[in-house]
Write an enzyme that holds these catalytic residues in place. Structure first.
Site, PDB file in Angstrom:
ATOM      1  N   CYS A   1       0.784  -1.197  -0.139  1.00  0.00           N
ATOM      2  CA  CYS A   1      -0.254   0.247   0.056  1.00  0.00           C
ATOM      3  C   CYS A   1       0.972   1.196  -0.007  1.00  0.00           C
ATOM      4  O   CYS A   1       1.542   1.505   0.890  1.00  0.00           O
ATOM      5  CB  CYS A   1      -0.864  -0.106   1.227  1.00  0.00           C
ATOM      6  SG  CYS A   1      -1.958   1.559   1.474  1.00  0.00           S
TER       7      CYS A   1
ATOM      8  N   CYS B   1       0.159   3.653   2.759  1.00  0.00           N
ATOM      9  CA  CYS B   1       0.503   3.158   4.180  1.00  0.00           C
ATOM     10  C   CYS B   1       2.270   3.429   4.191  1.00  0.00           C
ATOM     11  O   CYS B   1       2.655   3.821   5.294  1.00  0.00           O
ATOM     12  CB  CYS B   1       0.391   1.584   3.994  1.00  0.00           C
ATOM     13  SG  CYS B   1      -1.265   1.050   3.960  1.00  0.00           S
TER      14      CYS B   1
END
Length: 148
Positions: free
Chosen positions: A70, A73
């Site tokens: 991600c 993230c």
């Protein structure tokens, strides 16, 4: 004396620490293994480790649900770490890799990442989806009762 219970991120033993000393900046070591109890943001090793922290720590727990693939993230990770460094001792900052801890991610019904969840006394009290910076993480935590 007002005490907090905190699980050692290294050996898993429960330790007691003075709220007053934590508020004064003291960061104690584990009585069992000697490792620091507040190394900043820590990674839950598995679902049982996550549960141990939630069930046996009476500090608020700020959880970052994330995954290695991600992009947002990855961008938020250093921000979460910076917020943890600034607020460690007033809350436990715990990272949960949703790919590795699928049971925990499912339990919290994580549908998008990154998602932050605030847990107090074993119950979710707030959540926020999306990447953000350290100052907003701190502001969000404080708005839910965590003291810097």
């Amino acid at each position: 004396m007002d005490e907090v219970l905190v699980v050692c991120p290294h050996c898993g033993k429960v330790n007691r620490a003075s709220r007053e000393k934590l508020a004064g900046g003291l960061r104690p070591d584990c009585g069992a293994c000697g490792a620091t109890l507040f190394p900043g943001a820590i990674e839950a090793k598995d679902d049982a480790d996550f549960e141990r922290h939630v069930a046996r720590t009476n500090l608020p727990i700020l959880v970052d649900f994330w995954a290695a693939w991600c992009g947002p993230c990855k961008m938020m990770a250093p921000q979460f770490a910076a917020a943890a460094k600034k607020m460690d001792g007033s809350a436990r900052f715990l990272k949960v890799d949703t790919e590795s801890l699928q049971q925990t991610a499912a339990r919290f019904n994580i549908r998008s990442i990154p998602t932050m969840v605030m847990i107090v006394n074993g119950r979710e009290i707030a959540r926020q989806a999306g990447a953000t910076d350290a100052s907003n993480i701190i502001r969000w935590a404080m708005s839910h009762g965590v003291h810097a």
